[in-house]
Design an enzyme around this catalytic site. Structure first.
Site, short mmCIF file in Angstrom:
data_model
loop_
_atom_site.label_atom_id
_atom_site.label_comp_id
_atom_site.label_asym_id
_atom_site.label_seq_id
_atom_site.Cartn_x
_atom_site.Cartn_y
_atom_site.Cartn_z
N LEU A 64 0.73 -1.28 0.07
CA LEU A 64 -0.21 0.00 -0.04
C LEU A 64 0.93 1.28 0.23
CD1 LEU A 64 -2.52 -1.34 2.35
CD2 LEU A 64 -2.94 -0.98 0.05
N PRO A 65 0.35 2.52 -0.29
CA PRO A 65 1.12 3.63 -0.50
C PRO A 65 1.84 4.05 0.66
CG PRO A 65 -1.08 3.78 -1.66
CD PRO A 65 -1.06 2.83 -0.84
N THR A 95 5.87 0.75 2.84
CA THR A 95 6.70 1.47 3.83
C THR A 95 6.03 2.21 4.58
OG1 THR A 95 8.78 1.29 2.04
CG2 THR A 95 8.75 2.99 3.72
N LYS A 170 14.45 -0.08 6.12
CA LYS A 170 13.96 0.40 4.76
C LYS A 170 14.17 1.95 4.75
CE LYS A 170 12.06 1.14 0.90
NZ LYS A 170 10.58 0.83 0.39
#
Length: 310
Positions: A64-65, A95, A170
């Site tokens: 997902l965004p 992220t 990340k």
């Protein structure tokens, strides 16, 4: 059965790879009905909602965004937290903020559901080829359970530690990348000013200590070719991730000067109209001529005569 929610630029190819290589039935959902319809050709069963995925799947993958969307899917109306059965597992490829990953892990665990944050790195081509890098946070036994499935989408799968560790890794990766891309953009601006051939100059940099992934990929493949497509990793996405990294630094009580500088340059690119474009487009604002500061205004005259008396 596997479930997959989020069929964007990265999610769609990852979903296809899981369906093709796992040998398991896969049910997928996205609010974009066109993206969902395209998955039917890949042996993926379209789902009607998040709830539909939760009620059928044992393991649900998310792509997902950002944190807002992950929070809504996991804890909003008709959410995974409400409808996924105890014994289920959520693997988040998105992220998000580290704090959110840790909170979700605790909330799911309270309902007997396991959670792993597993954000991905590398390009959309790597997503198609199944050669991503995945950084995983969560209990080690959960990592061992999902590692064979992650191998269908990635060539590098790394266990980073407990909940939130994958997201932290990340964000640090992206923070370093953004600063490297800014450095490459600044180098290109000086190369052009000096009248050097940009391709030659970048080739020389690649032979020395200035070599980097940012130089070879974002510099040579995007900046030199003036190729900043939409539906890639956009300036808006980059701003989201650098803000997450800076949020983590605030929690640590550390001010990151380089990351803050990268954030401001990405914001300039968005203000210049490049929000949807592939984020190395920031080179365009780095190369823009500096606007001289306005000269200070002369003091206003009052019209009163100067008193000559000592």
């Amino acid at each position: 059965m596997l479930g997959f929610i989020g069929l964007g630029v990265m999610g769609a190819p990852m979903c296809r790879n899981l369906a093709a290589k796992s040998g398991q039935e896969l049910r997928a959902f996205d609010i974009d009905l066109d993206a969902l319809a395209q998955m039917d050709e890949s042996g993926v069963t379209p789902a009607e909602s998040v709830r539909d995925v939760a009620e059928h799947a044992d393991i649900v993958f998310l792509s997902l965004p950002g944190g807002q969307q992950v929070n809504a899917v996991c804890m909003g109306a008709g959410s995974l937290l409400t409808h996924l059965k105890p014994g289920g597992l959520v693997v988040d490829f998105s992220t998000t903020p580290v704090k959110l990953a840790r909170d979700l892990s605790e909330r799911f665990l309270a309902r007997g559901i396991q959670f792993a944050d597993a954000p991905v790195a590398r390009t959309r081509e790597a997503a198609k080829d199944g050669t991503l890098s995945v950084m995983v946070g969560g209990p080690e036994h959960v990592f061992n359970r999902i590692k064979p499935l992650l191998a269908h989408v990635a060539t590098d799968v790394t266990y980073c530690g407990p909940a939130g560790a994958g997201q932290a890794m990340k964000l640090i990766n992206n923070m370093v990348l953004f600063q490297n891309v800014v450095a490459v953009a600044e180098a290109l601006a000086l190369i052009l000013h000096a009248g050097l051939d940009p391709q030659l100059a970048f080739n020389v940099l690649a032979k020395g200590s200035a070599d980097s992934f940012a130089l070879r990929h974002h510099g040579m493949q995007a900046m030199l070719k003036n190729a900043f497509p939409e539906k890639a990793y956009s300036s808006e996405y980059a701003l989201k991730d650098i803000r997450y990294a800076l949020r983590l630094s605030e929690e640590a009580g550390i001010f990151l000067h380089g990351a803050d500088n990268a954030k401001e340059i990405i914001k300039q690119a968005i203000r210049a109209g490049y929000g949807k474009a592939y984020f190395p487009v920031l080179a365009k604002v780095v190369a823009a001529p500096a606007v001289p500061a306005p000269a200070p205004a002369a003091p206003a005259k009052t019209g009163k005569k100067k008193d000559k008396r000592a």
